[in-house]
Design a protein around this motif. Structure first.
Motif, PDB file in Angstrom:
ATOM      1  N   TYR A 318      56.967  10.904  47.562  1.00 17.94           N
ATOM      2  CA  TYR A 318      56.208   9.655  46.723  1.00 17.94           C
ATOM      3  C   TYR A 318      57.128   9.253  45.635  1.00 17.94           C
ATOM      4  O   TYR A 318      57.684   9.940  44.822  1.00 17.94           O
ATOM      5  N   LEU A 319      57.246   7.880  45.720  1.00 12.49           N
ATOM      6  CA  LEU A 319      58.180   7.346  44.756  1.00 12.49           C
ATOM      7  C   LEU A 319      57.339   5.903  44.071  1.00 12.49           C
ATOM      8  O   LEU A 319      57.256   5.014  45.000  1.00 12.49           O
ATOM      9  N   PRO A 320      56.948   6.087  42.841  1.00 11.75           N
ATOM     10  CA  PRO A 320      56.019   4.688  42.409  1.00 11.75           C
ATOM     11  C   PRO A 320      56.580   3.593  42.144  1.00 11.75           C
ATOM     12  O   PRO A 320      58.006   3.663  41.913  1.00 11.75           O
ATOM     13  N   THR A 321      56.122   2.454  42.241  1.00 11.03           N
ATOM     14  CA  THR A 321      56.606   1.142  41.997  1.00 11.03           C
ATOM     15  C   THR A 321      55.846   0.538  40.886  1.00 11.03           C
ATOM     16  O   THR A 321      54.443   0.291  40.993  1.00 11.03           O
ATOM     17  N   PRO A 322      56.258   0.380  39.654  1.00 12.80           N
ATOM     18  CA  PRO A 322      55.713  -0.098  38.802  1.00 12.80           C
ATOM     19  C   PRO A 322      55.234  -1.516  39.093  1.00 12.80           C
ATOM     20  O   PRO A 322      55.939  -2.280  39.826  1.00 12.80           O
ATOM     21  N   PRO A 323      54.080  -2.218  38.250  1.00  8.52           N
ATOM     22  CA  PRO A 323      53.547  -3.635  38.542  1.00  8.52           C
ATOM     23  C   PRO A 323      54.673  -4.401  38.353  1.00  8.52           C
ATOM     24  O   PRO A 323      55.721  -4.598  37.315  1.00  8.52           O
ATOM     25  N   ASN A 324      55.075  -5.288  39.368  1.00  9.87           N
ATOM     26  CA  ASN A 324      55.932  -6.340  39.265  1.00  9.87           C
ATOM     27  C   ASN A 324      57.315  -5.962  39.517  1.00  9.87           C
ATOM     28  O   ASN A 324      58.246  -6.733  39.795  1.00  9.87           O
ATOM     29  N   TRP A 325      57.727  -4.885  39.562  1.00 12.75           N
ATOM     30  CA  TRP A 325      58.992  -4.228  40.223  1.00 12.75           C
ATOM     31  C   TRP A 325      59.017  -4.471  41.560  1.00 12.75           C
ATOM     32  O   TRP A 325      58.150  -4.554  42.335  1.00 12.75           O
ATOM     33  N   THR A 326      60.310  -4.410  42.055  1.00 16.65           N
ATOM     34  CA  THR A 326      60.544  -4.658  43.541  1.00 16.65           C
ATOM     35  C   THR A 326      61.404  -3.516  43.965  1.00 16.65           C
ATOM     36  O   THR A 326      61.965  -2.558  43.150  1.00 16.65           O
ATOM     37  N   SER A 327      61.425  -3.178  45.250  1.00 19.24           N
ATOM     38  CA  SER A 327      61.786  -2.071  45.945  1.00 19.24           C
ATOM     39  C   SER A 327      62.747  -2.624  47.199  1.00 19.24           C
ATOM     40  O   SER A 327      62.457  -3.388  47.962  1.00 19.24           O
ATOM     41  N   GLU A 328      63.662  -1.637  47.226  1.00 15.19           N
ATOM     42  CA  GLU A 328      64.655  -1.691  48.530  1.00 15.19           C
ATOM     43  C   GLU A 328      65.122  -0.433  48.932  1.00 15.19           C
ATOM     44  O   GLU A 328      65.240   0.271  48.125  1.00 15.19           O
ATOM     45  N   VAL A 329      65.557  -0.307  50.169  1.00 16.15           N
ATOM     46  CA  VAL A 329      65.997   0.713  50.697  1.00 16.15           C
ATOM     47  C   VAL A 329      67.387   0.788  51.489  1.00 16.15           C
ATOM     48  O   VAL A 329      67.350  -0.446  52.121  1.00 16.15           O
ATOM     49  N   PHE A 330      68.256   1.354  51.245  1.00 17.86           N
ATOM     50  CA  PHE A 330      69.599   1.585  51.688  1.00 17.86           C
ATOM     51  C   PHE A 330      69.993   3.024  52.360  1.00 17.86           C
ATOM     52  O   PHE A 330      69.321   3.863  51.938  1.00 17.86           O
ATOM     53  N   ALA A 331      70.629   2.789  53.373  1.00 15.15           N
ATOM     54  CA  ALA A 331      71.275   4.015  53.705  1.00 15.15           C
ATOM     55  C   ALA A 331      72.400   4.779  52.649  1.00 15.15           C
ATOM     56  O   ALA A 331      73.202   3.895  52.261  1.00 15.15           O
ATOM     57  N   LEU A 332      72.302   6.000  52.677  1.00 11.46           N
ATOM     58  CA  LEU A 332      73.401   6.761  51.844  1.00 11.46           C
ATOM     59  C   LEU A 332      74.446   7.285  52.790  1.00 11.46           C
ATOM     60  O   LEU A 332      74.052   8.175  53.463  1.00 11.46           O
ATOM     61  N   PRO A 333      75.965   7.284  52.596  1.00 12.22           N
ATOM     62  CA  PRO A 333      76.465   6.289  51.240  1.00 12.22           C
ATOM     63  C   PRO A 333      76.134   4.831  51.864  1.00 12.22           C
ATOM     64  O   PRO A 333      76.105   4.501  53.038  1.00 12.22           O
ATOM     65  N   PRO A 334      76.224   3.904  50.935  1.00 15.35           N
ATOM     66  CA  PRO A 334      76.107   2.603  51.321  1.00 15.35           C
ATOM     67  C   PRO A 334      77.459   2.048  51.749  1.00 15.35           C
ATOM     68  O   PRO A 334      78.368   2.744  51.721  1.00 15.35           O
ATOM     69  N   ASP A 335      77.199   0.933  52.656  1.00 14.37           N
ATOM     70  CA  ASP A 335      78.503   0.515  53.369  1.00 14.37           C
ATOM     71  C   ASP A 335      79.657   0.043  52.470  1.00 14.37           C
ATOM     72  O   ASP A 335      80.617   0.038  52.792  1.00 14.37           O
ATOM     73  N   PHE A 336      79.453  -0.144  51.111  1.00 12.42           N
ATOM     74  CA  PHE A 336      80.439  -0.664  50.302  1.00 12.42           C
ATOM     75  C   PHE A 336      81.105   0.344  49.561  1.00 12.42           C
ATOM     76  O   PHE A 336      82.100   0.123  48.507  1.00 12.42           O
ATOM     77  N   ALA A 337      80.435   1.723  49.589  1.00 13.46           N
ATOM     78  CA  ALA A 337      81.063   2.844  48.934  1.00 13.46           C
ATOM     79  C   ALA A 337      81.027   3.905  49.855  1.00 13.46           C
ATOM     80  O   ALA A 337      80.399   5.174  49.901  1.00 13.46           O
ATOM     81  N   PRO A 338      81.728   3.837  50.975  1.00 11.63           N
ATOM     82  CA  PRO A 338      81.681   4.873  52.081  1.00 11.63           C
ATOM     83  C   PRO A 338      82.579   6.129  51.475  1.00 11.63           C
ATOM     84  O   PRO A 338      82.280   7.206  52.381  1.00 11.63           O
ATOM     85  N   ALA A 339      83.396   6.227  50.423  1.00  9.75           N
ATOM     86  CA  ALA A 339      83.835   7.396  49.951  1.00  9.75           C
ATOM     87  C   ALA A 339      82.881   8.487  49.552  1.00  9.75           C
ATOM     88  O   ALA A 339      83.132   9.632  49.373  1.00  9.75           O
ATOM     89  N   ILE A 340      81.632   7.993  49.138  1.00  6.13           N
ATOM     90  CA  ILE A 340      80.620   9.046  48.643  1.00  6.13           C
ATOM     91  C   ILE A 340      80.215   9.949  49.729  1.00  6.13           C
ATOM     92  O   ILE A 340      79.727   9.359  50.831  1.00  6.13           O
TER      93      ILE A 340
END
Length: 491
Positions: A318-340
């Motif tokens: 469960y991860l809350p989203t405050p009112p008017n905030w937006t949400s996005e989901v990405f894979a980890l590591p992100p494609d722009f930081a494969p060294a992670i």
């Protein structure tokens, strides 16, 4: 059963294509340059999964014009390997060694996660790869991988039925092509295994499925995701080839699926094609890769390999989203930081004014790294991860935003341990970097909280980031997000 690919068709299949031009020909046996596979890398520098697609009676290049699977996989962070089992009709010792050599070479060369490998098998390669997968689970210590998922396209399943099919086709002698194929296969089986009557036990050992044995080799697939694709247009078989349903592999396939369902495998499917099989040259045939709906197949593979698809991601926490905030989901590591080196999911909460210069909550956001396994990165490790993260994030925006070189500034991250929240560890510090939106230097104040979720076997790493100092009211709103986080879904 199906026709072998004739020479004329093979020449047509070898026509150049975009995928063929982007593929890499890789020799896996330095003693024999004919032992090679094709690698089609994903567009992203990150490889999240691997599809190894095997054909038979033709080189790897023969598959490329027949299917859009490589095009779809390369846009889904999946590495595609195309290989051939050559003329193998069953899994003999040489073919076993060939498949293992290919898989071992792929895992070593591309440094892939061996738990994220799927196998596809076309036509007669189906029997070979199904039996290989069974052995991977029967004797895991002898094989380089255990495929997480496998699918076959008009695949042969039962070697005993294959022998009997040859006898029926030769006796019927209706279609010259199928009769010729039956004679060829019958001779190959006789030379390699012997006749069925005197070598039944050997056929039973080599076949991945035996209709007459309800406790056969297929039980080693009871924990493996499996799809069997077939063109079920039986009227075409009757009209064009004078074949009944029992002259196809469809009855065997449905029985195999049913046995595995009864054994408790709910990840097995019989897939009836929604479109007729056609080769690249326009010929109508049930033995065609075109019966696979490529985007849908890749979505299935991603689900089985647990590769994140933001459109279908259903967080187990469960991860809350405050009112008017937006949400996005990405894979980890992100494609722009494969060294992670961490693997998992990044779940972001953006403040309403995140991208609006002049707003009090500009560049203010909270993101969760939901990391596989238990990990406790120290300040040095977090600094390394965040440096790679923001260098990559800025780097991907340089060209698209026309940022001149003289405006670029190095990313510097400094964190130090802080009194942590209950049950976790906390670090705080700053990130000095280029604000690529305003194209000027910026300091982001950062707090990182680490918590291990034992029941899920995952580590939650929260980053709270804002240009505002810690006393600004926005921090109270940000801090509420990790404070209300729960490792399990809330009712």
């Amino acid at each position: 059963m199906k026709r072998l690919i004739p020479l004329l068709s093979l020449l047509i299949l070898l026509a150049p294509s975009t995928v063929a031009q982007n593929s890499q020909k890789i020799v896996f046996d330095t003693k024999d340059a004919t032992n090679y596979y094709l690698a089609i890398p994903p567009e992203s520098p990150v490889i999240r999964g691997v599809l190894v697609l095997f054909c038979s009676f033709g080189p790897p290049e023969s598959i490329l014009p027949e299917t859009r699977l490589p095009q779809v996989t390369c846009t889904n962070e999946i590495l595609t390997i195309v290989a051939s089992v050559k003329g193998a009709l069953y899994l003999d010792t040489a073919t076993t060694q060939r498949i293992s050599s290919i898989l071992q070479h792929v895992t070593n060369r591309f440094k892939v996660d061996t738990s994220k490998i799927a196998i596809g098998a076309y036509s007669y390669a189906g029997s070979t790869l199904l039996r290989y997968t069974e052995l991977c689970y029967q004797h895991p210590e002898k094989f380089p991988v255990r495929p997480r998922a496998i699918f076959t396209v008009d695949g042969s399943l039962d070697l005993i039925n294959m022998w009997q099919w040859c006898e029926r086709q030769i006796s019927k002698s209706y279609d010259p092509g199928m009769t010729g194929d039956a004679r060829f296969i019958s001779n190959a089986l006789r030379q390699g295994i012997g006749d069925l009557k005197n070598n039944l036990s050997l056929y039973q050992a080599l076949t991945p499925f035996n209709l007459a044995d309800t406790a056969g080799n297929e039980l080693y697939l009871r924990h493996t995701a499996l799809r069997l694709y077939y063109d079920t247009d039986i009227n075409w078989q009757l009209t064009e080839k004078r074949n009944s349903l029992y002259d196809t592999d469809i009855p065997d396939a449905t029985e195999l699926v049913n046995r595995l369902l009864l054994a408790g495998n709910d990840k097995v499917e019989f897939v009836a094609a929604t479109r007729p099989g056609k080769r690249n040259d326009g010929r109508r045939t049930p033995t065609a890769m075109s019966i696979v709906d490529e985007p849908e197949c890749i979505q299935w593979l991603k689900q089985q390999l647990e590769i994140l698809d933001p459109r279908t991601w259903n967080p187990p926490y469960y991860l809350p989203t405050p009112p008017n905030w937006t949400s996005e989901v990405f894979a980890l590591p992100p494609d722009f930081a494969p060294a992670i080196s961490l693997k998992g999911v990044e779940h972001v909460r953006f403040a309403p004014g995140w991208g609006e210069l002049g707003k009090a909550d500009y560049w203010t956001y909270v993101y969760l790294w939901w990391v596989e396994g238990k990990t406790a990165p120290d300040a040095a490790a977090l600094q390394k991860y965040l440096t790679a993260y923001y260098e990559g994030l800025i780097g991907r925006n340089i060209e698209r935003r026309n940022i001149p070189k003289e405006k670029l500034t190095p990313v510097r991250v400094s964190l130090a341990p802080q009194p942590g929240a209950a049950g976790g560890t906390r670090y705080a510090g700053r990130i000095d970097m280029l604000d690529y939106m305003a194209q000027r230097p910026m300091t982001l104040h950062c707090v990182a909280d680490i918590k291990y979720c034992a029941a899920a076997g995952r580590t939650a790493i929260f980053f709270q980031v804002s240009p505002q100092e810690s006393g600004h009211p926005i921090w109270k709103e940000m801090q509420a997000i990790p404070q209300q986080f729960h490792c399990e879904k809330q009712p």
